[in-house]
Each structure stands twice: as C-alpha cells, then as structure tokens.
Design a protein around this motif. Structure first.
Motif, PDB file in Angstrom:
ATOM      1  N   HIS A  68       0.828  -1.222   0.000  1.00  0.00           N
ATOM      2  CA  HIS A  68       0.000   0.000   0.000  1.00  0.00           C
ATOM      3  C   HIS A  68       0.860   1.269   0.000  1.00  0.00           C
ATOM      4  N   PRO A  69       1.758   1.425  -0.935  1.00  0.00           N
ATOM      5  CA  PRO A  69       2.589   2.636  -0.942  1.00  0.00           C
ATOM      6  C   PRO A  69       1.741   3.896  -1.083  1.00  0.00           C
ATOM      7  N   GLY A  70       2.236   4.962  -0.461  1.00  0.00           N
ATOM      8  CA  GLY A  70       1.575   6.252  -0.585  1.00  0.00           C
ATOM      9  C   GLY A  70       0.570   6.573   0.496  1.00  0.00           C
ATOM     10  N   ARG A  71       0.301   5.651   1.421  1.00  0.00           N
ATOM     11  CA  ARG A  71      -0.623   5.953   2.514  1.00  0.00           C
ATOM     12  C   ARG A  71       0.045   6.930   3.479  1.00  0.00           C
ATOM     13  N   PRO A  72      -0.719   7.784   4.157  1.00  0.00           N
ATOM     14  CA  PRO A  72      -0.099   8.727   5.103  1.00  0.00           C
ATOM     15  C   PRO A  72       0.587   8.029   6.278  1.00  0.00           C
ATOM     16  N   ASP A  73      -0.061   6.976   6.816  1.00  0.00           N
ATOM     17  CA  ASP A  73       0.467   6.274   7.988  1.00  0.00           C
ATOM     18  C   ASP A  73       1.182   4.993   7.563  1.00  0.00           C
ATOM     19  N   ALA A  74       2.076   4.525   8.447  1.00  0.00           N
ATOM     20  CA  ALA A  74       2.899   3.368   8.098  1.00  0.00           C
ATOM     21  C   ALA A  74       2.989   2.395   9.261  1.00  0.00           C
ATOM     22  N   LEU A  75       3.400   1.179   8.935  1.00  0.00           N
ATOM     23  CA  LEU A  75       3.674   0.138   9.932  1.00  0.00           C
ATOM     24  C   LEU A  75       4.932  -0.598   9.521  1.00  0.00           C
ATOM     25  N   ILE A  76       5.810  -0.834  10.485  1.00  0.00           N
ATOM     26  CA  ILE A  76       7.046  -1.597  10.268  1.00  0.00           C
ATOM     27  C   ILE A  76       6.947  -2.892  11.062  1.00  0.00           C
ATOM     28  N   TYR A  77       7.209  -4.006  10.396  1.00  0.00           N
ATOM     29  CA  TYR A  77       7.098  -5.313  11.040  1.00  0.00           C
ATOM     30  C   TYR A  77       8.468  -5.968  11.149  1.00  0.00           C
ATOM     31  N   PHE A  78       8.804  -6.423  12.366  1.00  0.00           N
ATOM     32  CA  PHE A  78      10.046  -7.156  12.616  1.00  0.00           C
ATOM     33  C   PHE A  78       9.682  -8.589  13.016  1.00  0.00           C
ATOM     34  N   GLY A  79      10.162  -9.553  12.250  1.00  0.00           N
ATOM     35  CA  GLY A  79       9.746 -10.930  12.428  1.00  0.00           C
ATOM     36  C   GLY A  79      10.580 -11.734  13.408  1.00  0.00           C
ATOM     37  N   GLY A  80      10.216 -13.001  13.523  1.00  0.00           N
ATOM     38  CA  GLY A  80      10.905 -13.920  14.426  1.00  0.00           C
ATOM     39  C   GLY A  80      12.216 -14.415  13.837  1.00  0.00           C
ATOM     40  N   ASN A  81      12.882 -15.275  14.599  1.00  0.00           N
ATOM     41  CA  ASN A  81      14.244 -15.649  14.220  1.00  0.00           C
ATOM     42  C   ASN A  81      14.318 -16.666  13.087  1.00  0.00           C
ATOM     43  N   ALA A  82      13.188 -17.190  12.650  1.00  0.00           N
ATOM     44  CA  ALA A  82      13.180 -18.098  11.496  1.00  0.00           C
ATOM     45  C   ALA A  82      12.009 -17.768  10.582  1.00  0.00           C
ATOM     46  N   GLU A  83      11.544 -16.532  10.633  1.00  0.00           N
ATOM     47  CA  GLU A  83      10.302 -16.161   9.950  1.00  0.00           C
ATOM     48  C   GLU A  83      10.549 -15.565   8.567  1.00  0.00           C
ATOM     49  N   ARG A  84       9.763 -16.009   7.612  1.00  0.00           N
ATOM     50  CA  ARG A  84       9.697 -15.393   6.296  1.00  0.00           C
ATOM     51  C   ARG A  84       8.671 -14.256   6.389  1.00  0.00           C
ATOM     52  N   VAL A  85       9.143 -13.047   6.558  1.00  0.00           N
ATOM     53  CA  VAL A  85       8.219 -11.948   6.841  1.00  0.00           C
ATOM     54  C   VAL A  85       7.245 -11.728   5.690  1.00  0.00           C
ATOM     55  N   GLN A  86       7.636 -12.057   4.464  1.00  0.00           N
ATOM     56  CA  GLN A  86       6.756 -11.860   3.321  1.00  0.00           C
ATOM     57  C   GLN A  86       5.520 -12.749   3.376  1.00  0.00           C
ATOM     58  N   ASP A  87       5.562 -13.812   4.194  1.00  0.00           N
ATOM     59  CA  ASP A  87       4.396 -14.684   4.314  1.00  0.00           C
ATOM     60  C   ASP A  87       3.234 -13.981   5.011  1.00  0.00           C
ATOM     61  N   ASN A  88       3.501 -12.833   5.633  1.00  0.00           N
ATOM     62  CA  ASN A  88       2.438 -12.062   6.278  1.00  0.00           C
ATOM     63  C   ASN A  88       1.785 -11.063   5.336  1.00  0.00           C
ATOM     64  N   ALA A  89       2.274 -10.962   4.107  1.00  0.00           N
ATOM     65  CA  ALA A  89       1.834  -9.895   3.210  1.00  0.00           C
ATOM     66  C   ALA A  89       0.329  -9.937   2.965  1.00  0.00           C
ATOM     67  N   ALA A  90      -0.221 -11.115   2.689  1.00  0.00           N
ATOM     68  CA  ALA A  90      -1.648 -11.200   2.387  1.00  0.00           C
ATOM     69  C   ALA A  90      -2.497 -10.779   3.581  1.00  0.00           C
ATOM     70  N   ASP A  91      -2.078 -11.164   4.786  1.00  0.00           N
ATOM     71  CA  ASP A  91      -2.847 -10.795   5.975  1.00  0.00           C
ATOM     72  C   ASP A  91      -2.760  -9.301   6.263  1.00  0.00           C
ATOM     73  N   PHE A  92      -1.581  -8.720   6.103  1.00  0.00           N
ATOM     74  CA  PHE A  92      -1.463  -7.274   6.282  1.00  0.00           C
ATOM     75  C   PHE A  92      -2.248  -6.531   5.204  1.00  0.00           C
ATOM     76  N   ASP A  93      -2.223  -7.052   3.995  1.00  0.00           N
ATOM     77  CA  ASP A  93      -2.950  -6.425   2.903  1.00  0.00           C
ATOM     78  C   ASP A  93      -4.446  -6.383   3.201  1.00  0.00           C
ATOM     79  N   ARG A  94      -4.950  -7.467   3.769  1.00  0.00           N
ATOM     80  CA  ARG A  94      -6.376  -7.562   4.081  1.00  0.00           C
ATOM     81  C   ARG A  94      -6.742  -6.778   5.333  1.00  0.00           C
ATOM     82  N   THR A  95      -5.862  -6.811   6.344  1.00  0.00           N
ATOM     83  CA  THR A  95      -6.201  -6.263   7.655  1.00  0.00           C
ATOM     84  C   THR A  95      -5.964  -4.767   7.765  1.00  0.00           C
ATOM     85  N   LEU A  96      -4.901  -4.273   7.141  1.00  0.00           N
ATOM     86  CA  LEU A  96      -4.517  -2.869   7.315  1.00  0.00           C
ATOM     87  C   LEU A  96      -4.383  -2.170   5.961  1.00  0.00           C
ATOM     88  N   PRO A  97      -5.464  -2.061   5.225  1.00  0.00           N
ATOM     89  CA  PRO A  97      -5.370  -1.410   3.909  1.00  0.00           C
ATOM     90  C   PRO A  97      -5.077   0.083   4.001  1.00  0.00           C
TER      91      PRO A  97
END
Length: 272
Positions: A68-97
C-alpha cells in the motif's frame, strides 16, 4: 611406592574430571556458535526479484516488501528468528489497507546479504524507521515485533517516535529465555546478543499491545509477564491461552486485535 600409587590413581582422576571437561567444551561451543542457536535464516532464503523496497546500509542493499505505498500512515514489522516476513503480506494487505506496511528481512535473511547480530539488526531497524519517516513525514508510524523481533521493536520504540507498539510473544531478556532452555550452561554470562527488552522498555511511555501465548514452549509465558511487569506503562494484553509460539497468528483474534488497536486513534491528529 608413592609414585606407583600415583600412576594407578591418574586414570581415575582423569575419569572424574571428564564431566567437567565436557561441560567446559559445551560452554566453549555455545560461546563460539551462539548465533547459530539464535538466528535461523536458512529457511527464509529467497530471490530479490520479487521485492519492491530497498534500504541502503553503508553499501549493503537490504531488500524487502512495501504494501500500500503512498498511505499517510505506516507500519514496520520485525519478524521472528526463522520467519519469512513476506508470508504475512496477504494478511497485512487484508487487515490494514489504510497503512503502508514495510516487511524488511534482517540482514542474512530472505534475499539479503550479511550476518545477523543484535547491534547490526537494531542499527538497521533504526535506519529503516528513518527511511520510513522520510516517506511519511506527517504520518503515524506503528512498530510490530514478533518473538525475536520484539527485542528489535522495543529498541526502536525507545529511540524513535512511535505511534503504537505491538509485541507478539515478547520476552524480558533473551538471556533469561536461553537460561530456561539451557539451565546447565551459564548462558547469562556467555550470550553476546542479549536483547534486554525489560530494561529498554522502562523508557517507553506510549501505548502498546502484547499478544501472549499461554502454551508458548519457546518464550515461556512468565518471560512475557516479567516484561509487562517491568514496563513504566501497562499495556493492553490480548491473551491466547490455548496457543503456542508458532500457531498464535492462526487465530482470527490475532489480526482483528492488531487492527482494532491500530485503528483506535484513527481520528487523532497526526504528528507535526
């Protein structure tokens, strides 16, 4: 005669000293290889071809994903020690448009070069925040950290203006967590990367949310409770009593609680 008796006793003395020698060898191995017990980037490796965001760190290109580039507000996500952070993309896309979301793997993770360590990961995280602030000069920036990422997120939150802080299965100190898993080793003395979140968090006075797993076998719930007790400001706590460390995010309450917490101040004025 005494000399002969001494020769006979030597094998028994050596045998008696064997457990101590083995213990010392374990300590030396833990010290030398400790980061292999903390960071597990192997399963996160991926190509840089699908990324759309880049952070330059003194000539080292760290690549990740921006939603969601260009939104006024932002969120930064820091994952776990074996986490593929990109696997959260669909959930973030749906939850925080309504927020631009930044998913940047640590150095050594995903498509990124380098070796992870507390000092470098925190420095990278602060640089990421500064880059995000450059793209969102008047917006609110929330920071989310899961497991190991909670130790990174806390240090960002006490050094930069953070709108909201969300910690998922967090701990008070990595050395205390390690001591739980290796009680026969002096890990409190051996660890270099300690992530002393309880100490850092005492300087944070903003709003924060904790998601706590009641059956967490990786971060014992009492370590999360110690972090909460050490904070200067009490958090909002969402408890998942039947969840473990890795399946917490499978609950529908996980994403709805995050969204509700972040949207609670949607009408508040943005920072100037």
């Amino acid at each position: 005669m005494a000399e002969a008796r001494g020769r006979r006793m030597w094998p028994w003395l050596a045998l008696a000293a064997l457990p101590l020698l083995l213990w010392l060898a374990l300590c030396a191995g833990m010290y030398a290889w400790q980061r292999h017990f903390i960071y597990f980037p192997q399963a996160t490796r991926t190509s840089a071809s699908g990324t759309n965001f880049e952070l330059d760190r003194d000539g080292l290109a760290l690549r990740g994903w921006q939603l969601h580039p260009g939104r006024p507000d932002a969120l930064i996500y820091f994952g776990g020690n074996a986490e593929r952070v990109q696997d959260n993309a669909a959930d973030f896309d749906r939850t925080l448009p309504g927020r631009t979301v930044y998913l940047l793997p640590y150095r050594g993770y995903g498509p990124n070069p380098g070796e992870p360590g507390e000092a470098t990961l925190v420095a990278d995280a602060l640089a990421l925040y500064d880059e995000v602030r450059r793209h969102h000069p008047q917006g609110r920036i929330a920071v989310v950290g899961r497991s190991l990422g909670s130790g990174v997120a806390v240090q960002v939150a006490v050094r930069r203006p953070v709108d909201r802080l969300i910690l998922i299965t967090p701990f008070d100190s990595l050395s205390e967590v390690a001591a739980t898993h290796y009680p026969w080793l002096p890990v409190r003395r051996l660890l270099r990367d300690r992530y002393e979140s309880a100490r850092h968090l005492s300087a944070y006075h903003g709003q924060w949310l904790v998601m706590r797993a009641g059956r967490d076998a990786v971060v014992p719930p009492r370590r999360t409770d110690r972090l909460i007790a050490a904070a200067s400001t009490p958090p909002r706590v969402v408890d998942f009593p039947q969840a473990g460390h890795d399946d917490l995010s499978l609950s529908p309450r996980y994403w709805s609680a995050m969204a509700a917490f972040l949207q609670a101040d949607a009408g508040a004025p943005r920072p100037h």
